[in-house]
Scaffold this motif. Structure first.
Motif, PDB file in Angstrom:
ATOM      1  N   THR A 303     -40.602  75.817 -37.155  1.00 17.98           N
ATOM      2  CA  THR A 303     -41.655  74.757 -37.848  1.00 17.98           C
ATOM      3  C   THR A 303     -40.952  74.407 -39.128  1.00 17.98           C
ATOM      4  O   THR A 303     -40.831  75.382 -40.032  1.00 17.98           O
ATOM      5  CB  THR A 303     -43.061  75.251 -38.109  1.00 17.98           C
ATOM      6  OG1 THR A 303     -43.611  75.417 -36.664  1.00 17.98           O
ATOM      7  CG2 THR A 303     -44.089  74.261 -38.606  1.00 17.98           C
ATOM      8  N   LEU A 304     -41.083  73.320 -39.604  1.00 16.57           N
ATOM      9  CA  LEU A 304     -40.458  72.886 -41.083  1.00 16.57           C
ATOM     10  C   LEU A 304     -41.696  72.407 -41.713  1.00 16.57           C
ATOM     11  O   LEU A 304     -42.347  71.511 -41.425  1.00 16.57           O
ATOM     12  CB  LEU A 304     -39.589  71.850 -40.896  1.00 16.57           C
ATOM     13  CG  LEU A 304     -38.907  71.425 -42.179  1.00 16.57           C
ATOM     14  CD1 LEU A 304     -38.339  72.060 -43.006  1.00 16.57           C
ATOM     15  CD2 LEU A 304     -38.138  69.829 -42.074  1.00 16.57           C
ATOM     16  N   VAL A 305     -42.161  73.031 -42.782  1.00 20.11           N
ATOM     17  CA  VAL A 305     -43.362  72.778 -43.710  1.00 20.11           C
ATOM     18  C   VAL A 305     -42.988  72.345 -44.942  1.00 20.11           C
ATOM     19  O   VAL A 305     -42.083  73.060 -45.802  1.00 20.11           O
ATOM     20  CB  VAL A 305     -44.287  74.069 -43.803  1.00 20.11           C
ATOM     21  CG1 VAL A 305     -45.634  73.666 -44.495  1.00 20.11           C
ATOM     22  CG2 VAL A 305     -44.470  74.417 -42.336  1.00 20.11           C
ATOM     23  N   ASP A 306     -43.448  71.126 -45.414  1.00 20.29           N
ATOM     24  CA  ASP A 306     -43.337  70.823 -46.894  1.00 20.29           C
ATOM     25  C   ASP A 306     -44.516  71.279 -47.701  1.00 20.29           C
ATOM     26  O   ASP A 306     -45.768  70.794 -47.321  1.00 20.29           O
ATOM     27  CB  ASP A 306     -43.328  69.087 -46.758  1.00 20.29           C
ATOM     28  CG  ASP A 306     -43.305  68.261 -48.096  1.00 20.29           C
ATOM     29  OD1 ASP A 306     -43.175  68.958 -49.048  1.00 20.29           O
ATOM     30  OD2 ASP A 306     -42.870  67.106 -47.682  1.00 20.29           O
ATOM     31  N   VAL A 343     -39.644  77.488 -41.686  1.00 19.08           N
ATOM     32  CA  VAL A 343     -38.906  76.923 -42.865  1.00 19.08           C
ATOM     33  C   VAL A 343     -39.664  76.138 -43.904  1.00 19.08           C
ATOM     34  O   VAL A 343     -40.432  75.002 -43.374  1.00 19.08           O
ATOM     35  CB  VAL A 343     -37.579  75.869 -42.535  1.00 19.08           C
ATOM     36  CG1 VAL A 343     -36.796  75.690 -43.808  1.00 19.08           C
ATOM     37  CG2 VAL A 343     -36.584  76.522 -41.425  1.00 19.08           C
ATOM     38  N   LEU A 344     -39.877  76.539 -45.066  1.00 18.30           N
ATOM     39  CA  LEU A 344     -40.612  75.857 -46.040  1.00 18.30           C
ATOM     40  C   LEU A 344     -39.826  75.094 -46.973  1.00 18.30           C
ATOM     41  O   LEU A 344     -38.538  75.845 -47.523  1.00 18.30           O
ATOM     42  CB  LEU A 344     -41.476  76.744 -47.037  1.00 18.30           C
ATOM     43  CG  LEU A 344     -42.274  78.026 -46.053  1.00 18.30           C
ATOM     44  CD1 LEU A 344     -42.622  78.937 -46.973  1.00 18.30           C
ATOM     45  CD2 LEU A 344     -43.823  77.297 -45.716  1.00 18.30           C
ATOM     46  N   HIS A 345     -40.298  74.021 -47.573  1.00 14.71           N
ATOM     47  CA  HIS A 345     -39.368  73.316 -48.547  1.00 14.71           C
ATOM     48  C   HIS A 345     -40.477  72.467 -49.441  1.00 14.71           C
ATOM     49  O   HIS A 345     -41.329  72.241 -49.400  1.00 14.71           O
ATOM     50  CB  HIS A 345     -38.487  72.479 -47.842  1.00 14.71           C
ATOM     51  CG  HIS A 345     -39.165  70.853 -47.545  1.00 14.71           C
ATOM     52  ND1 HIS A 345     -39.227  70.037 -48.409  1.00 14.71           N
ATOM     53  CD2 HIS A 345     -39.533  70.494 -46.494  1.00 14.71           C
ATOM     54  CE1 HIS A 345     -39.804  69.009 -48.092  1.00 14.71           C
ATOM     55  NE2 HIS A 345     -40.011  69.064 -46.817  1.00 14.71           N
ATOM     56  N   CYS A 346     -39.911  72.131 -50.672  1.00 15.74           N
ATOM     57  CA  CYS A 346     -40.558  71.476 -51.911  1.00 15.74           C
ATOM     58  C   CYS A 346     -39.499  70.527 -52.292  1.00 15.74           C
ATOM     59  O   CYS A 346     -38.342  70.113 -51.723  1.00 15.74           O
ATOM     60  CB  CYS A 346     -41.312  72.438 -52.699  1.00 15.74           C
ATOM     61  SG  CYS A 346     -40.228  73.320 -53.642  1.00 15.74           S
TER      62      CYS A 346
END
Length: 386
Positions: A303-306, A343-346
């Motif tokens: 899961t890709l989380v913004d 996977v987390l991103h900002c």
């Protein structure tokens, strides 16, 4: 209002021609112009606010301009940092700024400080000038400027911009409030978005930077009433300027030394190794692109989380990213399915690192974050959704 500097000896014929329209102003006149000629002004940051500030200070005839900046010109700077052009991409900002000032007014001397202000050098740098204009983009530098100005007895003009909003104020210890009266403590990292995360309209930088120069000219010449004791708030969408009263806090602890302010950054680091968070599992842009291809083929069920804000996500989203703002992650870090890799991103890696620490502490067995965030993704030329 008493002027900050004594006047220079006189004006040359060339200076009289150049500043003819300014000399007509009775609040400036020849005496005020001679004060500007004698003045030494330090501009912290040759970016969105420093660009118009440096150009208008030079045009006004300020004799010596110091420029503090350790950065290089990036293409993403150009829409608002009008001091620099396309040909300057990759150059040191202090060098590009010095060239731009020379083109605007060759009578002005530029002192280049290609360095970041620190607790070790701030007081010495500030002491060489009569006045400071701070257009920096992080809280840590603003507190350093404030404390160095307090210890050296220098007034300073502060400006800040984000999206369509701006603020301007004048601080001078012993005569009125300081920055620590406005912001006694810095916000926690990741709680205040930077321009790189939330965006900014370039012309707002011009409006706020110009207002900063007006205050500088008034302080140097003694004209009018300064903003000392007020914060001027600009809303460009409503096209309003609103002054707010600010008084010194009698309970504020006195500044006795320039101390580094830990955890006070409000901008995220540039993509690459310098933007990496130590001891945290991470993936780079190329690695995430590969994992996305694997996910599309059914071979990687992550899961890709913004963790940015909704308006940031709406402006640009990584392919298939689910929006969960940082505040929501921190409120419930155990919300994610532990059976699915995460996977987390900002925008640049700071907020995602904070979210990742919370998620790992909550017991998620397989979570990483994108090193350098959206900035690194874009720098690699990778596409977003839509």
């Amino acid at each position: 209002m008493n002027p900050l500097v004594e006047p220079a000896e006189g004006l040359t014929a060339e200076e009289r021609r150049r500043y003819a329209r300014q000399l007509l102003l009775p609040q400036v006149g020849e005496l005020g112009q001679r004060r500007l000629k004698a003045a030494r002004v330090l501009v912290v940051g040759a970016g969105g606010l420093g660009s118009p500030a440096l150009l208008y200070l030079a045009a006004a005839g300020v004799g010596t301009l110091g420029v503090v900046d350790d950065d290089v010109v990036d293409e993403s700077n150009l829409h608002r940092q009008v001091l620099h052009g396309t040909a300057d991409v990759g150059r040191a900002k202090v060098d590009s700024a010095a060239d731009a000032v020379a083109r605007a007014n060759p009578l002005v001397r530029v002192v280049r400080h290609r360095e970041r202000l620190t607790a070790q050098n701030a007081e010495d740098v500030v002491a060489g000038y009569d006045l400071v204009l701070d257009g920096s983009d992080n809280f840590a530098t603003r507190y350093l400027v404030n404390d160095a100005c307090v210890l050296t007895g220098r007034p300073w003009v502060w400006g800040s911009v984000l999206r369509f909003d701006g603020q301007v104020a004048v601080f001078r210890d012993g005569h009125g409030p300081t920055y620590r009266d406005l912001f006694p403590t810095p916000p926690a990292p990741g709680t205040v978005p930077s321009c790189g995360e939330a965006g900014v309209l370039g012309a707002v930088c011009a409006a706020v930077g110009s207002a900063m120069v007006v205050e500088a000219v008034k302080l140097l010449t003694g004209a009018g009433q300064s903003l000392l004791g007020r914060v001027l708030v600009h809303d460009a969408l409503a096209m309003t300027w609103r002054p707010l009263r600010l008084n010194p806090d009698p309970r504020r602890a006195p500044v006795t030394a320039v101390e580094p302010v830990e955890g006070a950054a409000d901008r995220e680091p540039s993509p690459g190794p310098a933007g990496a968070a130590p001891d945290l599992p991470e993936v780079d842009a190329a690695g995430l692109a590969h994992r996305l291809r694997e996910r599309a083929a059914g071979r990687d069920g992550f899961t890709l989380v913004d963790v940015r804000e909704p308006d940031e996500h709406a402006a640009f989203a990584l392919p298939g990213a689910v929006l969960v703002p940082l505040a929501d992650v921190l409120a419930d870090p155990g919300r994610f399915d532990p059976a699915r890799p995460l996977v987390l991103h900002c925008a640049g890696g700071v907020r995602s690192a904070r979210a990742l620490r919370a998620v790992l502490a909550a017991g998620h067995p397989d979570a990483v974050h994108l090193r350098g965030g959206v900035a690194a993704w874009n720098a690699a030329g990778l596409p977003g959704d839509g």
